[in-house]
Design a protein around this motif. Sequence first.
Motif, short mmCIF file in Angstrom:
data_model
loop_
_atom_site.label_atom_id
_atom_site.label_comp_id
_atom_site.label_asym_id
_atom_site.label_seq_id
_atom_site.Cartn_x
_atom_site.Cartn_y
_atom_site.Cartn_z
N THR A 47 0.96 -1.29 -0.34
CA THR A 47 0.25 -0.17 -0.14
C THR A 47 1.04 1.03 0.09
O THR A 47 0.02 2.32 -0.49
CB THR A 47 -0.71 0.08 1.28
N MET A 48 2.12 1.17 0.43
CA MET A 48 2.97 2.70 0.47
C MET A 48 2.66 3.23 1.46
O MET A 48 1.93 5.02 1.69
CB MET A 48 3.29 2.79 -0.68
N ASN A 49 1.33 2.55 2.03
CA ASN A 49 0.65 3.71 3.86
C ASN A 49 -0.17 4.77 2.90
O ASN A 49 -0.98 5.82 3.44
CB ASN A 49 1.86 4.63 4.24
N ARG A 50 -0.98 4.49 1.71
CA ARG A 50 -1.67 5.17 1.07
C ARG A 50 -3.33 3.91 0.67
O ARG A 50 -2.76 2.48 0.20
CB ARG A 50 -1.25 5.66 -0.74
N SER A 51 -3.96 4.62 0.39
CA SER A 51 -4.96 3.94 0.07
C SER A 51 -6.21 4.10 -0.32
O SER A 51 -6.80 2.80 -1.04
CB SER A 51 -6.22 4.47 1.66
N PRO A 52 -6.03 4.85 -1.41
CA PRO A 52 -7.41 4.97 -2.46
C PRO A 52 -7.34 4.00 -3.60
O PRO A 52 -8.19 4.06 -4.31
CB PRO A 52 -6.28 6.55 -3.35
N ALA A 53 -5.78 3.65 -4.29
CA ALA A 53 -5.47 2.65 -4.93
C ALA A 53 -5.58 1.31 -4.96
O ALA A 53 -6.82 0.75 -5.77
CB ALA A 53 -4.17 2.50 -5.67
N THR A 54 -5.37 0.58 -3.56
CA THR A 54 -5.88 -0.50 -2.90
C THR A 54 -7.14 -0.33 -2.50
O THR A 54 -8.05 -0.99 -3.32
CB THR A 54 -4.91 -0.44 -1.59
N ARG A 55 -7.88 0.60 -2.30
CA ARG A 55 -9.10 0.10 -2.36
C ARG A 55 -10.42 0.63 -3.06
O ARG A 55 -11.36 -0.54 -3.58
CB ARG A 55 -9.69 1.66 -1.63
N ALA A 56 -9.96 1.23 -4.42
CA ALA A 56 -10.36 0.86 -5.77
C ALA A 56 -10.26 -0.38 -6.41
O ALA A 56 -11.72 -1.23 -7.45
CB ALA A 56 -9.81 2.08 -6.21
N ILE A 57 -8.56 -1.27 -6.34
CA ILE A 57 -9.15 -2.39 -6.25
C ILE A 57 -9.47 -3.55 -5.79
O ILE A 57 -10.39 -4.03 -6.78
CB ILE A 57 -7.55 -2.45 -6.43
N LEU A 58 -9.18 -3.35 -4.84
CA LEU A 58 -10.16 -4.46 -3.91
C LEU A 58 -11.58 -4.28 -3.95
O LEU A 58 -12.56 -5.39 -4.59
CB LEU A 58 -9.70 -4.19 -2.73
N SER A 59 -11.82 -2.96 -4.25
CA SER A 59 -13.56 -3.41 -3.78
C SER A 59 -13.69 -3.92 -5.24
O SER A 59 -15.07 -4.48 -5.31
CB SER A 59 -13.79 -1.74 -4.27
N ALA A 60 -13.01 -3.59 -6.55
CA ALA A 60 -13.40 -4.57 -7.77
C ALA A 60 -13.59 -5.62 -8.32
O ALA A 60 -14.01 -6.13 -8.93
CB ALA A 60 -12.81 -3.48 -9.50
N LEU A 61 -12.63 -6.61 -7.95
CA LEU A 61 -12.40 -7.70 -7.57
C LEU A 61 -13.21 -7.70 -7.10
O LEU A 61 -13.74 -9.06 -6.92
CB LEU A 61 -10.87 -7.64 -6.96
N ARG A 62 -13.75 -8.04 -5.48
CA ARG A 62 -14.54 -8.22 -4.70
C ARG A 62 -16.72 -8.55 -5.49
O ARG A 62 -17.22 -9.04 -5.26
CB ARG A 62 -15.03 -8.14 -3.35
N LEU A 63 -16.17 -7.02 -6.29
CA LEU A 63 -17.26 -7.05 -7.32
C LEU A 63 -17.65 -8.16 -8.72
O LEU A 63 -18.60 -8.65 -9.57
CB LEU A 63 -17.35 -5.93 -7.78
N TRP A 64 -16.55 -8.19 -9.24
CA TRP A 64 -15.89 -9.19 -10.26
C TRP A 64 -15.59 -10.77 -9.70
O TRP A 64 -16.38 -11.50 -10.40
CB TRP A 64 -14.52 -8.38 -10.74
N ARG A 65 -15.67 -10.80 -8.95
CA ARG A 65 -15.48 -12.46 -8.52
C ARG A 65 -14.62 -13.07 -9.51
O ARG A 65 -15.30 -14.15 -9.89
CB ARG A 65 -16.26 -12.50 -7.94
N PRO A 66 -13.63 -12.83 -10.05
CA PRO A 66 -12.94 -14.10 -11.57
C PRO A 66 -12.39 -15.26 -10.18
O PRO A 66 -11.98 -15.19 -11.20
CB PRO A 66 -11.22 -12.56 -11.70
N TRP A 67 -12.23 -14.98 -9.21
CA TRP A 67 -11.34 -16.16 -9.14
C TRP A 67 -13.11 -17.27 -9.12
O TRP A 67 -12.29 -18.58 -8.46
CB TRP A 67 -11.47 -16.65 -6.94
N ASP A 68 -14.14 -17.29 -9.69
CA ASP A 68 -15.37 -17.98 -9.28
C ASP A 68 -14.95 -18.69 -10.81
O ASP A 68 -15.68 -19.88 -11.08
CB ASP A 68 -16.07 -17.08 -9.48
N THR A 69 -13.91 -18.43 -11.95
CA THR A 69 -13.06 -19.03 -12.82
C THR A 69 -13.18 -19.75 -12.49
O THR A 69 -12.83 -20.76 -13.70
CB THR A 69 -13.32 -18.34 -14.62
N SER A 70 -12.18 -20.16 -11.75
CA SER A 70 -10.82 -20.97 -11.46
C SER A 70 -12.02 -22.73 -11.08
O SER A 70 -12.62 -22.46 -10.82
CB SER A 70 -9.99 -20.55 -10.57
N ARG A 71 -11.12 -23.69 -11.91
CA ARG A 71 -11.87 -24.32 -11.91
C ARG A 71 -10.47 -25.06 -11.03
O ARG A 71 -10.33 -27.10 -11.23
CB ARG A 71 -12.20 -25.22 -12.67
N THR A 72 -9.36 -25.14 -10.86
CA THR A 72 -7.95 -25.72 -10.73
C THR A 72 -8.03 -25.81 -8.73
O THR A 72 -6.85 -26.28 -8.13
CB THR A 72 -7.01 -25.57 -11.32
#
Length: 309
Positions: A272-297
């Motif tokens: 994070t480099m002790n900053r929050s905006p980038a990490t917040r934006a990325i994690l929020s998008a990932l939790r909505l997207w849930r790309p791990w649901d496509t993994s089958r391995t």
Amino acid sequence: MPRISELLGRDEPTFSFEFMPPRTPEGEENFKQALAELAPLEPSFVSVTYGAGGSTREKTVEIVRHIKDAHGLEAMAHFTCVGASVDELRETLEEIREAGIDNVLALRGDPPRGQTDWVASEGGLEYSHQLVSLLRDNYDFGIGAACFPETHIHAVSPEADLQYLKAKVDAGVDYLITQLFFDNALYYDFVERARAIGIEVPIIPGIMPITGYGQIKTITGLCGASLPEHVLGELDARAEDREAVAEFGVSYATMQCADLLAHGAPGIHFCTMNRSPATRAILSALRLWRPWDTSRTGLGEPRRPAVGA
């Protein structure tokens, strides 16, 4: 709280944040704000680094204890063997244990500022696998360690670096966190090579969102990570516009993380480099997207994508 190793391999990936002990009053405020804004995202765990040469040892333990007590988050202390004898290492480990800290990231550590070569302290340890053995044989900590998809800058070869990594894992490491990288093909290849020599523990990708042009050039220069040519081209085109660089960095890291999770990575560890905006934006998008649901391995064993990452 469960050990970090117990969180890995479940149905959901882990998301974790790395913080640094602040050195200035301004840095203290940045850290407090980042922690306040990121804690509500309920990360699986957070980690707190050491300074070069173990220069923030006491501060690291203090911050980890505060994060656990004040925010109720599982927090891991980075722990290095640089600048200390074995007796001094044991003293710090007793402090860590008494602080109620259950997880440690065992690292050799960087040389003190102003030194280029790493030299073991008198009465100290020379290699991180020795530190892992000290931890495993004498303490009941969950133990993580670092690994390097592009090979450690002091390693004589990729093959030697992997053999050294295996020695660390065999000494008692529960999971690994990679150094930052910007080309996912490097991670997939690294995991494949690690598995081929018998390294079976989870390997968590370490991701640093690009937020500044000069900053990322400096960081990659220091640690030996490479920037793909197409990424460099996009950064060069935005070099005079800090906001545009940060927007590109968030977009690129989001795509990078989504690809990793879709192909079975067990989680993402954000620097994070002790900053929050980038990490917040990325994690929020990932939790909505849930790309791990496509993994089958399974979340513990990444598979190669059908196309280049």
